[in-house]
Write an enzyme that holds these catalytic residues in place. Structure first.
Site, PDB file in Angstrom:
ATOM      1  N   ASP A 144       0.934  -1.241  -0.108  1.00 46.67           N
ATOM      2  CA  ASP A 144       0.025   0.021   0.122  1.00 46.67           C
ATOM      3  C   ASP A 144       0.876   1.315   0.028  1.00 46.67           C
ATOM      4  O   ASP A 144       2.197   1.298   0.259  1.00 46.67           O
ATOM      5  CB  ASP A 144      -1.012   0.168   1.153  1.00 46.67           C
ATOM      6  CG  ASP A 144      -1.923   1.249   1.401  1.00 46.67           C
ATOM      7  OD1 ASP A 144      -2.213   1.581   0.602  1.00 46.67           O
ATOM      8  OD2 ASP A 144      -1.667   1.953   2.403  1.00 46.67           O
ATOM      9  N   ASP A 190      -0.052   5.189   1.020  1.00 45.64           N
ATOM     10  CA  ASP A 190       0.136   5.999   2.098  1.00 45.64           C
ATOM     11  C   ASP A 190      -0.008   5.372   3.362  1.00 45.64           C
ATOM     12  O   ASP A 190      -0.911   4.464   3.494  1.00 45.64           O
ATOM     13  CB  ASP A 190      -1.356   6.979   1.756  1.00 45.64           C
ATOM     14  CG  ASP A 190      -1.423   7.855   0.553  1.00 45.64           C
ATOM     15  OD1 ASP A 190      -0.395   8.111  -0.150  1.00 45.64           O
ATOM     16  OD2 ASP A 190      -2.508   8.041  -0.021  1.00 45.64           O
TER      17      ASP A 190
END
Length: 249
Positions: A8, A10
């Protein structure tokens, strides 16, 4: 088939909801988290493909244009490359959170798309995220899952959880197949012995970040054995008295 680490973005790779940035909607908001480049570099050296899979609903909501998102990703790749780390591909969902698209995590579409493109064995790969949708997407794809940087008490049945990506590196590297990685305990024991020998001979590592990287480097048997001394150590001056704490590893 190949193995991959799906990341992922952020909260795993870059800052979000921090003191200096809330959301990343332009390149000036992008800051790598500490230790991320070192972690990704370790995955590269171990032979993992490294992918970024990220929900970017800010595009659909109108907070940024898709070109701005592409510029942010270009900066991410440039910043990582400057530290010797590489992202092999990036897949993102630009749609609104409630749009009902097929690609937004927790759906596994982005992971499966990349797996098909690069001949990746999802069952031998790892999804790393900081929120439940990341873990669910990895589980639906059949990956092992790692939760990092999470404020939640719920671990969402992830296979492992760590404070951040750098801390997760040793566990992830022990998942590498094809006999490229030794057991973590064996490697750490060897690493401690090698550190002690280097210290006795007057060598020093000039920062704790180098100690961490050296340890991660040692976790993979295919990571250019023999080069690590030159890479991480320098000869200690005669008047040098401070050494790295022995109990760090």
């Amino acid at each position: 088939m190949k193995q991959a680490v799906f990341l992922d973005r952020d909260g795993v790779i870059n800052e979000v909801m921090s003191e200096r940035v809330e959301f990343v909607n332009n390149v000036n908001d992008f800051y790598l988290l500490e230790g991320v480049a070192s972690a990704i570099r370790s995955f590269n050296r171990a032979g993992f493909l490294v992918f970024v899979v990220t929900n970017q609903g800010g595009v659909g909501l109108g907070y940024m244009k898709e070109k701005q998102l592409e510029d942010i990703h270009k900066k991410m790749e440039v910043d990582l490359k400057a530290q010797g780390a590489r992202i092999d591909d990036i897949a993102y969902c630009p749609h609104k959170p409630d749009e009902g698209c097929p690609c937004r995590k927790p759906k596994a579409y982005l992971l499966k798309k990349l797996a098909e493109k690069y001949d990746v064995d999802l069952s031998a790969s790892i999804m790393v995220g900081d929120r439940e949708p990341d873990i669910l997407a990895g589980q639906k794809a059949g990956c092992q899952t790692v939760l990092v940087n999470s404020d939640s008490d719920d671990k969402f049945q992830a296979n492992a959880h760590f404070t951040d990506l750098r801390a997760a590196v040793p566990w992830i590297l022990t998942q590498k197949s094809e006999g490229k990685c030794q057991s973590s305990q064996t490697v750490l024991d060897n690493f401690r012995k090698q550190l002690e020998e280097r210290f006795k001979k007057g060598y020093v590592i000039d920062s704790m970040s180098k100690v961490e990287e050296a340890a991660n480097y040692w976790f993979c048997a295919g990571a250019e054995y023999g080069a690590w001394e030159e890479r991480f150590f320098s000869k200690r001056p005669k008047n040098f008295t401070n050494v790295v704490p022995r109990n760090r590893y």
